[in-house]
Each structure stands twice: as C-alpha cells, then as structure tokens.
Enzyme design. Structure first.
Site, PDB file in Angstrom:
ATOM      1  N   ARG A  69       0.771  -1.244   0.000  1.00  0.00           N
ATOM      2  CA  ARG A  69       0.000   0.000   0.000  1.00  0.00           C
ATOM      3  C   ARG A  69       0.801   1.293   0.000  1.00  0.00           C
ATOM      4  NH1 ARG A  69      -4.061  -0.788   4.778  1.00  0.00           N
ATOM      5  NH2 ARG A  69      -2.915  -2.682   5.355  1.00  0.00           N
ATOM      6  N   TRP A 238       2.181  -5.404  -9.077  1.00  0.00           N
ATOM      7  CA  TRP A 238       3.216  -6.325  -9.523  1.00  0.00           C
ATOM      8  C   TRP A 238       3.334  -7.397  -8.465  1.00  0.00           C
ATOM      9  CZ3 TRP A 238       4.184  -1.059  -8.817  1.00  0.00           C
ATOM     10  CH2 TRP A 238       4.749  -0.714  -7.583  1.00  0.00           C
ATOM     11  N   GLU A 243       4.265 -14.864  -3.399  1.00  0.00           N
ATOM     12  CA  GLU A 243       2.942 -15.197  -3.946  1.00  0.00           C
ATOM     13  C   GLU A 243       3.074 -16.321  -4.978  1.00  0.00           C
ATOM     14  OE1 GLU A 243       2.044 -10.856  -5.060  1.00  0.00           O
ATOM     15  OE2 GLU A 243       0.096 -11.683  -4.498  1.00  0.00           O
TER      16      GLU A 243
END
Ligand code: ARG
Length: 382
Positions: A69, A238, A243
């Site tokens: 963020r 991105w 992940e």
C-alpha cells in the site's frame, strides 16, 4: 425517501466529507446538495472523475490485506465508466494490460467500467478471479494437471465450448457478462507476458517447464466508493516473490511442487524432519527471483515488501491516519518473524472506500451459509 436512498445518501456524505476534507477543496456543501438531488431523482449518483480517482486510490489504502500500500497514490485510474458492453470492455482490457505491462516495468492501474445502478437487470461483471490464471485438467488417474484452484472455472469454460491445450499452463479465457447476465468468452489477441522459470545453479530446473504470468490483475473484486458499487473494476499491481514461489507453486492444493523439487535436489524427505520443505521453498524462490530479473519483469521480495509496508504505516501516521490491517495476510508466508511487521498488531476494521469480494461466483450468488465470518465484512455490502 426510501430506506436504500437514505443509506446511499449517508454513505455518499461520508465519502464526500472525506474527499473534500482530505484534499482541502472548497464547495463541499454545494456538492452534497447536488448529490442529494440526484439520488432523489435517480436513486443513484455519479462520481466526478476526481472523486472516482480519489476513491479508487483510498480503497487501495484501506485494503487491510495488502502489503504493497505504500504506492497507493501512484495508482493509475482509468475512467472507463462509459463502457458496459462485454466486447468493448474486453478490448479495453487489452489496453489496460499494455499500460500495466510497460515492457516489464509494471505499473499499477485500475480500469473502472460501468457501475451497478438501480433497475439494471444484471450488473456488468468479469467472472474470472484474475484476468490471467491457468486452467485445471483432471487426468484419467484422477490427478490434476494445472492450477487446481481453477477447476470449477475451467469446467465452466469447457461447458461454454472452450478448448484448452490441456497443458499445466493453459491461460483461461476471459468471461464477461453485461446487462443480460449472459457470459461471453474472450481470448487474448496479443501474447500475454509470462516468465519461464529457471534456476541459476540447477540446469534441470528449466526442463520442469514451469512458468508464471507477469501481471497479477484482480478482476472479481467490487470497488465501493460512497455507496456506489463498481463490480467491474479490475486492477493490477506487480508480484511479490512469495505469492508465486511459495503459495502458487508450493501450496499442496495448488501446484504442489515441493516434493518434486526435493526429489530433484536429492533431499531426504524424512516424515519426522520435514525441513526439506523449507529448503525446497528457498530453491523455488531463487528460481522465480532469478527468472523475473533475467526477463526484466518487476518483482519484489517479501523482505523489501514488508519494509515498504512499515514505511507506509509511518507515512500514514505522519498524515494523521491510523493504519488498518489484517495480520494474517500482511505477514508473508515465509520468514515472517525476521520482519518488523511480524511483531506488531493492526486493527482489522474495514473502512470505506474499499475493495470487496464479489457475492457472485460463476454468475450465481454465493449462499450466505458458505461465507465465513472472517470473510463476511469483505463481501460487497449489499
Ligand atoms: N496472490 C495472488 C496471486 O498469486 C495475487 C494477488 C495480488 N497481488 C499483487 N501483488 N498485487 O496471483
């Protein structure tokens, strides 16, 4: 006034207060009066382009589960509210991809298509959870080839007449429905950017034929700003290394690659000492990192992402705002305790504007009973 209108006006008022106060703008009372009139006449209201841009950015700032963020102000907001026809939306998505891809120097963007409005038979929706995901195929032996998370979605596409190549990495078509609620399938005209995964030290790695797409582009979340819902508002960032390398490739219910990597590394898969999994995870991370770097595609490792998150929390507190967050999502799935963020707590209150999960899956409302309590606040508010 109807009850729905009252709550819409209340949500609109909260948002307009936030927007005008935070941006230090004049004319708030006039704008509120204008919105009240519009709601009375049409049961909805229309955001100005500036309100939309601010709302989409703040919705990112308020996304409790997002570690990235720090960059919320840099979000490129593509105001595409005039588009509601699935064909035109799909065409425009290819332009979104061009902007986001930027030859590997990935840029965050959101495309906001027509909002939900009262009286519409069905809202415009993109049925894919992300624009790029790989299909899942059940083999004769009952195993799954591809991404098991996409089994139901793949079966749906096949029922609609889609034929994949039946490899482990078949990109799924894009499914979009407009006001008639009828799903339409589209396939990408241009090549979708993907990275082939190899390892700097292990030649055998490339032969595994593993790859991953470069741009995570979430397409099934509902953007809520001041009581207005934008169910078709796909956005991308991105990737963070874990992940792909830890979750998508490592999870047992996803590509489940740890046993294979361990075998290739000749690790002893001792059931009483399973730290071979940690070793295999590190090798997967090295491979994904090396390959993205080599391909010139933006990727951030979890340590640096967590650092950026702490910078975000500092910056927010300088600006007088409290950060909300979901610890269980913010802390990366490996090496968590090495990060400052691990040793902190956050309030998980869900603020507006925000991005909510859709109540719809494959065109059907998800039964209330199958929504868990922790997920409930994240489902679109009405
Ligand atoms: N975790 C999801 C995936 O692996 C992507 C979620 C969004 N991620 C991001 N870096 N913006 O595909």
């Amino acid at each position: 006034m109807e009850e729905v209108q009252v709550s819409l006006l209340a949500s609109a008022t909260d948002f307009i207060n936030l927007f005008f106060d935070e941006e230090g703008l004049p004319g708030k009372e006039e704008r509120l009066a204008e919105i009240a009139r519009e709601i009375e006449l049409t049961e909805t209201y229309t955001h100005t382009p500036e309100e939309l841009e601010f709302g989409a950015k703040v919705a990112w700032r308020n996304s409790n589960r997002c570690i990235g963020r720090l960059f919320w102000k840099t979000l490129k907001v593509r105001d595409m509210r005039h588009l509601s026809d699935p064909e035109l939306v799909f065409k425009d998505l290819q332009e979104h991809l061009d902007y986001a891809w930027n030859d590997g120097k990935i840029r965050s963007a959101i495309s906001v298509y027509r909002p939900a409005f009262p009286g519409a038979a069905a809202a415009l929706r993109i049925w894919n959870p992300q624009l790029f995901r790989y299909a899942a195929w059940t083999t004769a032996e009952g195993a799954v080839l591809g991404d098991p998370a996409m089994l139901a979605f793949t079966e749906f596409c096949v029922r609609q007449g889609w034929k994949g190549k039946k490899t482990a990495f078949d990109l799924l078509p894009t499914v979009i429905s407009g006001s008639d609620g009828v799903p339409k399938l589209f396939t990408w005209e241009k090549e979708v950017p993907e990275v082939y995964i190899e390892h700097p030290d292990y030649a055998w790695f490339a032969d595994l034929g593993i790859r991953w797409y470069a741009v995570p582009l979430i397409s099934n979340m509902v953007l809520e700003i001041g009581g207005i819902l934008y169910p078709a508002a796909p956005f991308n960032g991105w990737y963070m290394l874990t992940e792909i390398a830890v979750r998508n490739l490592g999870d047992t219910h996803r590509y489940n690659l740890l046993p294979l990597i361990a075998e290739k590394l000749h690790l002893d898969q001792d059931p009483h000492f399973q730290v071979w999994k940690d070793k295999a995870l590190v090798v997967l991370q090295e491979a994904v990192w090396f390959s993205f770097r080599k391909a010139g595609v933006t990727l951030i490792d979890h340590h640096n992402a967590a650092k950026q998150f702490m910078k975000f929390t500092e910056r927010e507190s300088t600006e007088g705002r409290a950060v909300t967050g979901d610890w269980s999502w913010l802390i990366p799935p490996t090496a968590g305790s090495t990060m400052e963020a691990f040793h902190q707590e956050w309030n998980n209150e869900v603020k507006s504007p925000n991005y909510f999960y859709s109540r719809y899956h494959l065109g059907q409302p998800i039964p209330e009973s199958s929504i868990s309590d922790t997920e409930r606040p994240f489902y679109e508010p009405f």
